[in-house]
Scaffold this motif. Structure first.
Motif, PDB file in Angstrom:
ATOM      1  N   GLN A 148      15.993  -0.472 -10.880  1.00  0.00           N
ATOM      2  CA  GLN A 148      15.689  -0.909  -9.511  1.00  0.00           C
ATOM      3  C   GLN A 148      16.414  -0.060  -8.470  1.00  0.00           C
ATOM      4  OE1 GLN A 148      13.333  -3.083  -8.358  1.00  0.00           O
ATOM      5  NE2 GLN A 148      12.727  -2.865 -10.522  1.00  0.00           N
ATOM      6  N   CYS A 149      17.567   0.480  -8.818  1.00  0.00           N
ATOM      7  CA  CYS A 149      18.255   1.395  -7.900  1.00  0.00           C
ATOM      8  C   CYS A 149      17.406   2.641  -7.656  1.00  0.00           C
ATOM      9  CB  CYS A 149      19.610   1.802  -8.473  1.00  0.00           C
ATOM     10  SG  CYS A 149      20.791   0.466  -8.668  1.00  0.00           S
ATOM     11  N   LEU A 150      16.724   3.100  -8.693  1.00  0.00           N
ATOM     12  CA  LEU A 150      15.906   4.299  -8.557  1.00  0.00           C
ATOM     13  C   LEU A 150      14.609   4.013  -7.804  1.00  0.00           C
ATOM     14  CD1 LEU A 150      16.439   6.278 -11.850  1.00  0.00           C
ATOM     15  CD2 LEU A 150      17.910   5.936  -9.875  1.00  0.00           C
ATOM     16  N   VAL A 151      14.150   2.777  -7.825  1.00  0.00           N
ATOM     17  CA  VAL A 151      13.008   2.394  -6.978  1.00  0.00           C
ATOM     18  C   VAL A 151      13.369   2.618  -5.515  1.00  0.00           C
ATOM     19  CG1 VAL A 151      11.565   0.476  -6.196  1.00  0.00           C
ATOM     20  CG2 VAL A 151      12.062   0.757  -8.638  1.00  0.00           C
ATOM     21  N   HIS A 152      14.571   2.205  -5.140  1.00  0.00           N
ATOM     22  CA  HIS A 152      15.012   2.377  -3.752  1.00  0.00           C
ATOM     23  C   HIS A 152      15.273   3.854  -3.437  1.00  0.00           C
ATOM     24  CE1 HIS A 152      15.171  -1.796  -2.543  1.00  0.00           C
ATOM     25  NE2 HIS A 152      15.770  -2.093  -3.686  1.00  0.00           N
ATOM     26  N   LEU A 153      15.793   4.604  -4.393  1.00  0.00           N
ATOM     27  CA  LEU A 153      15.996   6.036  -4.179  1.00  0.00           C
ATOM     28  C   LEU A 153      14.658   6.708  -3.903  1.00  0.00           C
ATOM     29  CD1 LEU A 153      17.738   8.599  -4.170  1.00  0.00           C
ATOM     30  CD2 LEU A 153      17.467   8.690  -6.668  1.00  0.00           C
ATOM     31  N   ARG A 154      13.638   6.341  -4.635  1.00  0.00           N
ATOM     32  CA  ARG A 154      12.311   6.914  -4.424  1.00  0.00           C
ATOM     33  C   ARG A 154      11.811   6.605  -3.018  1.00  0.00           C
ATOM     34  NH1 ARG A 154       6.774   7.174  -5.018  1.00  0.00           N
ATOM     35  NH2 ARG A 154       6.039   8.514  -6.730  1.00  0.00           N
ATOM     36  N   ARG A 155      11.988   5.372  -2.584  1.00  0.00           N
ATOM     37  CA  ARG A 155      11.568   4.991  -1.231  1.00  0.00           C
ATOM     38  C   ARG A 155      12.305   5.814  -0.172  1.00  0.00           C
ATOM     39  NH1 ARG A 155      12.145  -1.226  -2.824  1.00  0.00           N
ATOM     40  NH2 ARG A 155      10.030  -1.642  -3.611  1.00  0.00           N
ATOM     41  N   TYR A 156      13.578   6.054  -0.418  1.00  0.00           N
ATOM     42  CA  TYR A 156      14.369   6.826   0.540  1.00  0.00           C
ATOM     43  C   TYR A 156      13.851   8.257   0.662  1.00  0.00           C
ATOM     44  CZ  TYR A 156      18.372   9.237   2.580  1.00  0.00           C
ATOM     45  OH  TYR A 156      19.172  10.013   3.379  1.00  0.00           O
ATOM     46  N   ILE A 157      13.570   8.885  -0.467  1.00  0.00           N
ATOM     47  CA  ILE A 157      13.051  10.260  -0.440  1.00  0.00           C
ATOM     48  C   ILE A 157      11.687  10.295   0.241  1.00  0.00           C
ATOM     49  CG2 ILE A 157      12.302  12.207  -1.865  1.00  0.00           C
ATOM     50  CD1 ILE A 157      14.416  11.255  -3.930  1.00  0.00           C
ATOM     51  N   GLU A 158      10.846   9.324  -0.073  1.00  0.00           N
ATOM     52  CA  GLU A 158       9.537   9.249   0.591  1.00  0.00           C
ATOM     53  C   GLU A 158       9.704   9.156   2.102  1.00  0.00           C
ATOM     54  OE1 GLU A 158       6.207   7.106  -2.104  1.00  0.00           O
ATOM     55  OE2 GLU A 158       7.909   5.841  -1.582  1.00  0.00           O
ATOM     56  N   ALA A 159      10.651   8.330   2.551  1.00  0.00           N
ATOM     57  CA  ALA A 159      10.843   8.135   3.989  1.00  0.00           C
ATOM     58  C   ALA A 159      11.313   9.401   4.684  1.00  0.00           C
ATOM     59  CB  ALA A 159      11.851   6.994   4.222  1.00  0.00           C
ATOM     60  N   LEU A 160      12.124  10.212   4.001  1.00  0.00           N
ATOM     61  CA  LEU A 160      12.629  11.440   4.612  1.00  0.00           C
ATOM     62  C   LEU A 160      11.495  12.388   5.008  1.00  0.00           C
ATOM     63  CD1 LEU A 160      15.720  12.338   2.372  1.00  0.00           C
ATOM     64  CD2 LEU A 160      15.764  11.545   4.739  1.00  0.00           C
ATOM     65  N   PHE A 161      10.441  12.396   4.222  1.00  0.00           N
ATOM     66  CA  PHE A 161       9.358  13.361   4.458  1.00  0.00           C
ATOM     67  C   PHE A 161       8.043  12.697   4.880  1.00  0.00           C
ATOM     68  CE2 PHE A 161      12.196  15.399   1.357  1.00  0.00           C
ATOM     69  CZ  PHE A 161      12.456  16.602   2.006  1.00  0.00           C
ATOM     70  N   ALA A 162       8.053  11.394   5.096  1.00  0.00           N
ATOM     71  CA  ALA A 162       6.814  10.649   5.317  1.00  0.00           C
ATOM     72  C   ALA A 162       6.047  11.148   6.544  1.00  0.00           C
ATOM     73  CB  ALA A 162       7.112   9.165   5.428  1.00  0.00           C
ATOM     74  N   SER A 163       6.717  11.269   7.681  1.00  0.00           N
ATOM     75  CA  SER A 163       6.019  11.646   8.914  1.00  0.00           C
ATOM     76  C   SER A 163       5.397  13.022   8.804  1.00  0.00           C
ATOM     77  CB  SER A 163       6.971  11.598  10.097  1.00  0.00           C
ATOM     78  OG  SER A 163       7.437  10.288  10.325  1.00  0.00           O
ATOM     79  N   ALA A 164       6.150  13.976   8.286  1.00  0.00           N
ATOM     80  CA  ALA A 164       5.660  15.341   8.179  1.00  0.00           C
ATOM     81  C   ALA A 164       4.509  15.428   7.178  1.00  0.00           C
ATOM     82  CB  ALA A 164       6.777  16.277   7.760  1.00  0.00           C
ATOM     83  N   ARG A 165       4.579  14.647   6.108  1.00  0.00           N
ATOM     84  CA  ARG A 165       3.502  14.683   5.112  1.00  0.00           C
ATOM     85  C   ARG A 165       2.220  14.072   5.678  1.00  0.00           C
ATOM     86  NH1 ARG A 165       4.848  12.959  -0.803  1.00  0.00           N
ATOM     87  NH2 ARG A 165       3.580  14.762  -1.385  1.00  0.00           N
ATOM     88  N   ARG A 166       2.389  13.004   6.460  1.00  0.00           N
ATOM     89  CA  ARG A 166       1.200  12.403   7.066  1.00  0.00           C
ATOM     90  C   ARG A 166       0.551  13.376   8.047  1.00  0.00           C
ATOM     91  NH1 ARG A 166       4.357   7.562   7.143  1.00  0.00           N
ATOM     92  NH2 ARG A 166       5.026   8.025   9.288  1.00  0.00           N
ATOM     93  N   ALA A 167       1.388  14.081   8.815  1.00  0.00           N
ATOM     94  CA  ALA A 167       0.865  15.042   9.789  1.00  0.00           C
ATOM     95  C   ALA A 167       0.166  16.204   9.107  1.00  0.00           C
ATOM     96  CB  ALA A 167       2.000  15.557  10.675  1.00  0.00           C
ATOM     97  N   ALA A 168       0.638  16.556   7.915  1.00  0.00           N
ATOM     98  CA  ALA A 168       0.063  17.702   7.213  1.00  0.00           C
ATOM     99  C   ALA A 168      -1.216  17.354   6.453  1.00  0.00           C
ATOM    100  CB  ALA A 168       1.091  18.272   6.222  1.00  0.00           C
ATOM    101  N   SER A 169      -1.444  16.051   6.252  1.00  0.00           N
ATOM    102  CA  SER A 169      -2.596  15.656   5.446  1.00  0.00           C
ATOM    103  C   SER A 169      -3.870  15.552   6.263  1.00  0.00           C
ATOM    104  CB  SER A 169      -2.309  14.304   4.783  1.00  0.00           C
ATOM    105  OG  SER A 169      -2.122  13.302   5.768  1.00  0.00           O
ATOM    106  N   PRO A 188       6.556  20.189  -3.609  1.00  0.00           N
ATOM    107  CA  PRO A 188       7.970  19.939  -3.914  1.00  0.00           C
ATOM    108  C   PRO A 188       8.396  18.484  -3.712  1.00  0.00           C
ATOM    109  CG  PRO A 188       7.763  21.181  -1.874  1.00  0.00           C
ATOM    110  CD  PRO A 188       6.414  21.169  -2.506  1.00  0.00           C
ATOM    111  N   VAL A 189       7.808  17.796  -2.733  1.00  0.00           N
ATOM    112  CA  VAL A 189       8.152  16.379  -2.566  1.00  0.00           C
ATOM    113  C   VAL A 189       7.623  15.566  -3.742  1.00  0.00           C
ATOM    114  CG1 VAL A 189       7.895  14.324  -1.117  1.00  0.00           C
ATOM    115  CG2 VAL A 189       8.275  16.557  -0.053  1.00  0.00           C
ATOM    116  N   ASP A 190       6.410  15.886  -4.158  1.00  0.00           N
ATOM    117  CA  ASP A 190       5.870  15.210  -5.339  1.00  0.00           C
ATOM    118  C   ASP A 190       6.756  15.444  -6.553  1.00  0.00           C
ATOM    119  OD1 ASP A 190       3.716  14.168  -3.961  1.00  0.00           O
ATOM    120  OD2 ASP A 190       2.343  15.784  -4.538  1.00  0.00           O
TER     121      ASP A 190
END
Length: 207
Positions: A186-207, A83-85
């Motif tokens: 470019q606004c959507l580039v930053h939106l993408r980074r924001y969404i990535e950051a919301l789930f980054a820690s949990a995704r790293r832990a799950a990988s 779902p994050v992808d």
């Protein structure tokens, strides 16, 4: 509401024309004659299907919603299992659309609601239905992402879906203001980074 397959061909032509002309000229500046000229039809044909320009705009919002739903339902990101992808690829999909002529990718609902939100509440509400319908789809993927990876509990699927829509609509406004699609992209580039950051820690832990 009738689908394009069952709707009278001339009515569909008028609705298609309305999407382009209203986005190009705005609601107040658009004349029924402009819509008819774009559609290649007479005013008699227009008034056979619609009582007024306002009635057309209300139905055109629903027509836009049908088109948008079909477009996003068929988009490649829908096939991604994570779902994050899907959320990230959705942002990429919106960014990739910001190319070429502004008229071809700006939002009908966003364009009209900025102008008519007080003067024509029925048009505003019809546009809001399209936003809400799209936001519900985003919220489902966000909820699935939270189920899989968790969240810090300070935000909800609906609030993130609303934020994503706000950034995208703002990006479209900036693209028009600067006459530069890249300004919006470019606004959507930053939106993408924001969404990535919301789930980054949990995704790293799950990988």
């Amino acid at each position: 509401m009738q689908t394009q397959d069952t709707r009278h061909e001339s009515k569909t032509k008028i609705l298609d024309a309305a999407l382009d002309v209203f986005r190009a000229k705005g609601y107040a500046a658009t004349r029924i004659e402009d819509i008819c000229a774009e559609a290649g039809l007479t005013k008699g044909s227009f008034f056979h299907h619609f009582k007024s320009k306002e009635e057309l705009a209300i139905e055109a919002a629903g027509h836009w919603g049908e088109y948008a739903c079909a477009l996003f339902a068929a988009a490649p990101y829908q096939a991604l299992p994570d779902p994050v992808d899907r959320l990230l690829a959705y942002v990429d999909f919106r960014k990739s659309a910001m190319q070429g002529e502004l008229l071809q990718f700006t939002c009908f609902g966003g364009t009209l609601v900025q102008e008519v939100y007080l003067s024509h509440p029925q048009i505003r509400d019809a546009c809001t239905v399209t936003f809400d319908r799209h936001g519900t789809g985003l919220a489902k993927d966000i909820a699935a992402a939270i189920d899989k990876y968790g969240s810090d509990g300070t935000w909800t699927p609906d609030s993130l879906a609303l934020h994503m829509q706000a950034v995208i609509q703002g990006a479209l406004i900036l693209a028009k203001a600067k006459q530069d699609p890249e300004a919006g992209a470019q606004c959507l580039v930053h939106l993408r980074r924001y969404i990535e950051a919301l789930f980054a820690s949990a995704r790293r832990a799950a990988s």
